[in-house]
Enzyme design. Structure first.
Site: not given
Length: 76
Positions: A14-16, A41
């Site tokens: 998931w981000c980042p 994501d």
């Protein structure tokens, strides 16, 4: 000489994290090389679009199949 594309699998991250991995890999690449990325994501589409625009790279393609996002970035 044809360069073989590099593939990075960021599915499940998931981000980042996907953006950080891609940014670090692109730094190692030569101009014109392509990076193929798989991700799950949804924010990666926005992240990679902005990354390419700001850093002068080309987002060659972006697609989705069965919940997996696939991107091709060419280093500018």
């Amino acid at each position: 000489m044809t360069l073989q594309p590099t593939t990075i699998d960021t599915k499940g991250l998931w981000c980042p994290e996907p953006l950080i991995i891609v940014r670090n890999k692109v730094r190692e690449m030569s101009e014109g090389e392509e990076l193929h990325i798989q991700a799950t994501d949804p924010s990666t589409h926005r992240d990679f679009t902005n990354f390419c625009r700001f850093m002068g790279h080309e987002l060659v393609s972006a697609s989705e199949q069965d919940g997996v996002l696939e991107f091709v970035i060419r280093k500018g």
